[in-house]
Scaffold this active site. Structure first.
Site, short mmCIF file in Angstrom:
data_model
loop_
_atom_site.label_atom_id
_atom_site.label_comp_id
_atom_site.label_asym_id
_atom_site.label_seq_id
_atom_site.Cartn_x
_atom_site.Cartn_y
_atom_site.Cartn_z
N GLY A 1 0.70 6.74 -41.50
CA GLY A 1 2.08 5.89 -41.38
C GLY A 1 1.75 4.63 -41.03
O GLY A 1 2.42 3.78 -40.37
N ASP B 1 -0.18 6.63 -46.21
CA ASP B 1 1.46 6.28 -46.24
C ASP B 1 1.85 6.62 -47.59
O ASP B 1 1.24 7.20 -48.38
CB ASP B 1 1.62 4.88 -45.77
CG ASP B 1 2.97 4.46 -45.16
OD1 ASP B 1 4.14 5.04 -45.52
OD2 ASP B 1 3.16 3.99 -44.14
N ASP C 1 1.62 12.69 -47.91
CA ASP C 1 2.61 12.99 -47.06
C ASP C 1 1.93 13.54 -46.05
O ASP C 1 1.12 14.51 -45.83
CB ASP C 1 3.44 14.01 -47.89
CG ASP C 1 4.70 14.42 -46.86
OD1 ASP C 1 4.69 14.24 -45.73
OD2 ASP C 1 5.50 15.04 -47.42
N MET C 2 2.11 12.94 -44.57
CA MET C 2 1.47 13.42 -43.66
C MET C 2 1.78 14.71 -43.19
O MET C 2 1.17 15.50 -42.41
CB MET C 2 1.74 12.48 -42.27
CG MET C 2 3.10 12.33 -42.23
SD MET C 2 3.43 10.90 -40.90
CE MET C 2 5.34 10.75 -40.86
N LYS D 1 0.73 5.07 -35.04
CA LYS D 1 1.50 3.64 -34.37
C LYS D 1 2.88 3.69 -34.87
O LYS D 1 3.22 3.30 -35.91
CB LYS D 1 0.53 2.68 -34.70
CG LYS D 1 1.15 1.28 -34.13
CD LYS D 1 -0.08 0.40 -34.33
CE LYS D 1 0.53 -1.23 -34.20
NZ LYS D 1 1.73 -1.32 -35.37
N HIS E 1 8.17 8.21 -32.85
CA HIS E 1 9.43 7.99 -32.12
C HIS E 1 10.57 8.01 -33.24
O HIS E 1 11.69 8.10 -32.96
CB HIS E 1 9.42 6.73 -31.31
CG HIS E 1 9.29 5.41 -32.13
ND1 HIS E 1 9.55 4.16 -31.63
CD2 HIS E 1 8.96 5.26 -33.49
CE1 HIS E 1 9.17 3.25 -32.62
NE2 HIS E 1 8.89 3.84 -33.44
#
Ligand code: SAM
Length: 304
Positions: A148, A171, A191-192, A205, A209
């Site tokens: 990301g 990403d 896609d992670m 990073k 969240h």
């Protein structure tokens, strides 16, 4: 200008015209440390040019359609216990789908993230003492993938500070396809949740969240598979808020709780240490270390 001066964006001073002029004094406005962050080029006042221009981030946060507008629907969203996030309720799509269909949002998000990354990484890598000597966290790594990682501003800064670290970014396609590459960083579209390229360490990073606990566990399980099995080397490095760590003064605290609201828009959250710990253990990690770096931000190293 009075509003902006009272709130600390500008400083004002009365300027008396030189005699023999009969002109009245006039107010002269100057930049403060806050507004200096909004000037991309430090200009001709002799101050050194630092990668700390945050105007693109402010433009992102001030966007009416994606940043502010969702909050006008807060009342209706609370009453309707549907599954959609506040952002989806307002825009009809999750934020990472919207970056695919709305080019201006994609650009604003990428530019804002790049500005923020340059600012934060400058503090982590160059303000050693102020950032708790955080740059040592990257020492000893041979490779790093920023998951990301947007347009790679963070890993480009790491690659400049540690030229021997082979850096890459994973990403989404709509992000990677617009990334300006300087050749030091490899960009991978993907896609992670599906697959993460192998590396000694993974950097996440300001990513976790944005997601709820279950999704964080899924992402971290993928990260665990990707990191090096070399003894003592493999780790995941998370840059995010750990609520309760870092500077606790009221202005910083106020910004941090506003971030809580901002992340709630996506269905994400800023987390306390015990909430992070639960996620780490569930994803199969055995230990972690928190290093506060800047304001309310921390680096968390998690180990298999
Ligand atoms: C809040 S931004 C953080 C960007 C950057 N790490 C930073 O610190 O500025 C979250 C990033 O995660 C990316 N992302 C979202 N879903 C993803 C997925 N499924 N796979 C890979 N990247 C994803 C977004 O495109 C975006 O660049």
């Amino acid at each position: 200008m009075r509003v902006l001066t009272i709130s600390g964006i500008f400083a004002a001073a009365d300027h008396q015209p030189a005699p023999p002029s009969d002109d009245e004094s006039e107010t002269v406005y100057k930049l403060t440390p806050i507004s200096r962050l909004l000037v991309d080029d430090d200009g001709d006042d002799g101050a050194s040019s630092t990668p700390r221009g945050m105007s693109a981030m402010l433009r992102l946060l001030a966007r009416s359609d994606t940043a502010v507008a969702p909050f006008f629907g807060l009342g209706a969203w609370f009453r309707d216990a549907g599954a959609a996030t506040l952002f989806e309720a307002a825009r009809g799509a999750p934020t990472w789908s919207l970056t695919r269909s709305d080019a201006s949002y994609n650009e604003a998000l990428n530019d804002g993230c790049a500005a923020n990354s340059s600012f934060a990484m400058d503090a982590v890598l160059n303000d050693g003492a102020a950032a708790g000597g955080a740059s040592s966290i990257f020492r000893g790594l041979g490779s790093l993938v920023d998951v990301g990682g947007d347009h790679g501003a963070a890993v480009m800064a790491i690659a400049r500070a540690f030229p021997h670290i082979k850096c890459s970014v994973l990403d989404l396609e709509q992000v990677v396809s617009k990334a300006p590459s300087d050749g030091t960083v490899q960009f991978v579209a993907g896609d992670m949740f599906q697959s993460i390229p192998p590396a000694d360490a993974v950097l996440l990073k300001y990513v976790l969240h944005c997601w709820d606990d279950d999704d964080c566990v899924k992402i971290l399980r993928r990260c665990k598979r990707a990191i090096s099995a070399r003894d003592g080397v493999g780790k995941v490095i998370i840059m995010n808020v750990v609520v309760g760590y870092g500077t606790q003064d009221n202005v910083v605290k106020e910004t941090q709780v506003l971030f809580d609201m901002f992340m709630m828009r996506y269905g994400g959250a800023e987390r306390e240490e015990h909430e992070w710990k639960k996620i780490f253990l569930e994803a199969g990690f055995s230990s972690y270390k928190i290093t506060p770096i800047l304001g309310f931000q921390s680096l968390i190293e998690i180990f298999p």
